[in-house]
Motif scaffolding. Structure first.
Motif, PDB file in Angstrom:
ATOM      1  N   UNK A 107       0.811  -1.224   0.000  1.00  0.00           N
ATOM      2  CA  UNK A 107       0.000   0.000   0.000  1.00  0.00           C
ATOM      3  C   UNK A 107       0.843   1.273   0.000  1.00  0.00           C
ATOM      4  N   UNK A 108       1.998   1.207   0.643  1.00  0.00           N
ATOM      5  CA  UNK A 108       2.874   2.386   0.712  1.00  0.00           C
ATOM      6  C   UNK A 108       4.279   1.910   1.044  1.00  0.00           C
ATOM      7  N   UNK A 134       5.264   9.583  -0.512  1.00  0.00           N
ATOM      8  CA  UNK A 134       4.725   9.034   0.745  1.00  0.00           C
ATOM      9  C   UNK A 134       5.088   9.926   1.932  1.00  0.00           C
ATOM     10  N   UNK A 135       6.345  10.332   1.992  1.00  0.00           N
ATOM     11  CA  UNK A 135       6.775  11.241   3.067  1.00  0.00           C
ATOM     12  C   UNK A 135       5.943  12.513   3.064  1.00  0.00           C
ATOM     13  N   UNK A 168       3.053  13.096   1.817  1.00  0.00           N
ATOM     14  CA  UNK A 168       1.597  12.947   1.895  1.00  0.00           C
ATOM     15  C   UNK A 168       1.054  13.249   3.284  1.00  0.00           C
ATOM     16  N   UNK A 169       1.864  13.058   4.285  1.00  0.00           N
ATOM     17  CA  UNK A 169       1.398  13.264   5.661  1.00  0.00           C
ATOM     18  C   UNK A 169       1.510  14.736   6.077  1.00  0.00           C
ATOM     19  N   UNK A 227       2.536  20.828   1.684  1.00  0.00           N
ATOM     20  CA  UNK A 227       2.379  21.099   0.247  1.00  0.00           C
ATOM     21  C   UNK A 227       1.907  19.846  -0.491  1.00  0.00           C
ATOM     22  N   UNK A 228       2.333  18.668  -0.006  1.00  0.00           N
ATOM     23  CA  UNK A 228       1.971  17.428  -0.683  1.00  0.00           C
ATOM     24  C   UNK A 228       2.725  17.276  -1.999  1.00  0.00           C
ATOM     25  N   UNK A 266      -3.251   4.788  -3.674  1.00  0.00           N
ATOM     26  CA  UNK A 266      -3.720   6.159  -3.485  1.00  0.00           C
ATOM     27  C   UNK A 266      -3.129   7.005  -4.607  1.00  0.00           C
ATOM     28  N   UNK A 267      -3.884   8.000  -5.075  1.00  0.00           N
ATOM     29  CA  UNK A 267      -3.493   8.687  -6.312  1.00  0.00           C
ATOM     30  C   UNK A 267      -2.099   9.316  -6.225  1.00  0.00           C
ATOM     31  N   UNK A 268      -1.699   9.789  -5.044  1.00  0.00           N
ATOM     32  CA  UNK A 268      -0.379  10.433  -4.959  1.00  0.00           C
ATOM     33  C   UNK A 268       0.751   9.427  -5.131  1.00  0.00           C
ATOM     34  N   UNK A 269       0.467   8.143  -5.014  1.00  0.00           N
ATOM     35  CA  UNK A 269       1.513   7.123  -5.175  1.00  0.00           C
ATOM     36  C   UNK A 269       1.536   6.531  -6.590  1.00  0.00           C
TER      37      UNK A 269
END
Lengths: 408, 408
Positions: B142-143, B322-323, B325-326, B206-207, B276-279
């Protein structure tokens, strides 16, 4: 100014160090007496510290305490003596501003942040609540267990914390095996901690005995190790906490020095097992520092926890010695967190996961609302005072509001 | 210089960046063509980069690449073009020194070091060897799972590593329940990794989408995540690796840029689960980078592993996303480690714990000696070349000798 007011956190007995600015004073190192912030770069330029040997010129001009914190304790003690002597007589008004007119910053530039797990009570309570097993990890009594946190997201008290996105088990799913989903955390928590700020650096491979470690600890702050329990639960096996913690960590702005805390030393717990010699500590290994957590909702403060640094099994000296024992260095400005400061009883628990038995028993706030986890808009305020009210040596507050998740 | 030599790691197609000094050249940023180190601060002062827009004056004067790495990729590409154009024509001998006369340094000042676990093979092999269970952790697909390492003990290739002291289970004890003791580690290992160096910074909250993350990755180095398996085993539950890793991490001195690696992009693995879309990553998400580990004993090199970056399940872009995203920031100079680069077969395993099935099956070196763990005096040399021998784009080497424990 001649009759010291001990009914505040920042009496003449404290003399904490921080970084501040105001409309008329550019960012620089500062100290605080009651509600007065005294700008130290300007004080130094005016010759107040001329008699202090070993104090570099312009050491307080920096926007962090690092250069000052890295000096020998003998220099710190001279500066402390000058400040106490000076401020007892008169407030240098040209270099002073009321706290209400001052902006405070992170006291140090933090290179490394290592968070420990020093409270046996926390370990037992959390274990019992989450996996129904209060047995501490096998190494617990042998060395202070720790992980490295993210230094770059340490923020000063007052900075809002944004509810993070992350991966977690969807506990609302009807399936027996809960799927892992991605979204805003649904289980936000705080952790009541003390952060030790490394002062004089220690080079790699130099090693350090706990008994000698005070020389490398500049002071302490309150630390809120904001935690997303669902993100943490999904990622912790086997490499430990990461994104469940790395979105933000708050610290109070004033570093209270070990010299100020000296009168509040108390005997620490007796080791359960024989310790490696570098972890053997001094007899008065702990400090009597009362700590309080309030959750503020709609302007009303609910006291949810009152704990004490004495509940910790390991001391800051032992934390530093454990890090150094492997050959790692300690850098000035590094922060070592104690882990959640929890005691044995209800009412002394330093985080919601313990208080609510992992979300199974909600707590009720003064406004009648219930919490198993933090809600958006909740403000968490942590305060700490050494030696009880009236000692004149407190930490002020570490405060932060949880803001709603942002689309990232 | 007109006929490029592709039979080396540092051909005209590479143009890596590092930090170097020599008797006649003070410490500054540098590049390398074959065995020539070209000093970039001096090249800039001589006007070579006058046509590059967005390049600050004196950016190469610094003892780290951080300021340069933090610039936009468009600037990096112009500098790369100028260097390729210049060095194709003639070597600027006044600003050049043979590698043998040069001292190399850490290429960047590292604020944060996060080490991931991106190889499914490594996770399965290590799990099978240590706990007889090859099942990856629940979050693996998943990540990219990770922990924070100690940034301050990252050292440049060539720096010796001292066998650390620590707490571990005494496996030689006759009792069934092995006691925890303190002493020099008895289970030293290496881990073959790639380290990604963060270039342009990303602010907190910022993501970042993996597809856009190359803009924030300056380049790559070889990384040896030296590991003490016994200290690690004793401390990992529940907070992950700490002292078992924090005594030292080696990286190669030359950052190979993503522009140099562009021709070696290859399709990555297909995700096992919806991400997840950012990954979600680009189709050619991996790089063909061959990697080799040699153990050198008494001057004889034994090749013990040949692996490839393509064996990784997660890409550097996904690690960075991943880093972020939080809500965490990425700082220029941060290093993101891939975790051990292991493949599916014997001979492609990136650490001794996998190769020896957790110490149960010793490997034999060319000198006839056997190893289940590293011995004092062993030199570990890691090398990497993109696209196979002759590509002209290599990483050089990441080398370190294990020295005996010191009394600390």
């Amino acid at each position: 100014m001649t009759s010291p007011n001990y009914n505040c956190h920042f009496s003449i007995a404290n003399i904490p160090f921080g970084v501040a600015s105001s409309k008329c004073h550019q960012i620089q190192c500062a100290t605080r007496l009651e509600n007065n912030v005294v700008f130290l770069a300007e004080l130094q330029r005016s010759g107040f510290f001329a008699g202090v040997s070993g104090l570099p010129n312009n050491v307080f001009e920096k926007p962090t305490l690092n250069e000052y914190a890295g000096l020998d304790k003998s220099v710190h003690r001279q500066v402390r003596a000058v400040l106490q002597e000076t401020l007892k007589k008169t407030l240098p008004t040209a270099f002073t501003e009321d706290i209400s007119a001052v902006t405070l910053y992170l006291p140090v530039s933090v290179g490394g942040f290592t968070d420990f797990s020093c409270s046996l009570h926390h370990v037992r309570n959390a274990g019992r609540a989450i996996i129904n097993d209060p047995t501490p990890p096998p190494g617990f009594f042998h060395f202070p267990i720790a992980y490295n946190g993210r230094a770059s997201t340490i923020v000063v008290s007052g900075t809002p914390i944004i509810r993070p996105h992350g991966h977690f088990y969807d506990l609302t799913a009807s399936s027996e095996k809960k799927p892992i989903i991605y979204g805003p955390s649904r289980a936000m928590d705080y952790e009541l901690e003390i952060g030790l700020i490394v002062g004089k650096k220690l080079d790699a491979t130099q090693g350090l005995n706990a008994k000698d470690a005070d020389e490398h600890i500049f002071g302490m702050v309150i630390l809120n190790d904001w935690s997303s329990r669902d993100i943490q639960a999904c990622e912790m096996k086997p490499l430990g906490p990461m994104n469940g913690k790395s979105f933000g960590t708050s610290i109070s702005p004033w570093a209270v020095t070990l010299d100020a805390l000296e009168p509040f030393k108390v005997p620490g717990p007796k080791p359960e097992v024989a310790l490696a010699s570098h972890l053997e500590d001094i007899p008065e290994s702990s400090y009597d520092i009362g700590m309080k957590v309030e959750i503020i909702t709609a302007g009303q403060a609910s006291t949810v926890s009152e704990s004490n640094n004495q509940h910790l099994y390991w001391s800051g000296r032992q934390m530093a010695a454990h890090l150094a024992s492997v050959g790692a260095d300690l850098q000035t400005g590094d922060i070592l967190g104690t882990g959640t400061v929890s005691g044995p009883d209800d009412g002394t628990l330093g985080c919601l996961v313990e208080m609510t038995k992992a979300g199974n028993e909600p707590i009720t706030l003064v406004d009648g609302s219930k919490r198993t986890q933090l809600q958006d808009g909740d403000v968490v305020r942590m305060t700490a005072v050494a030696g009880g009210a009236g000692s004149g040596v407190g930490f002020g507050e570490c405060v932060g509001e949880l803001k709603p998740a942002q689309r990232v």
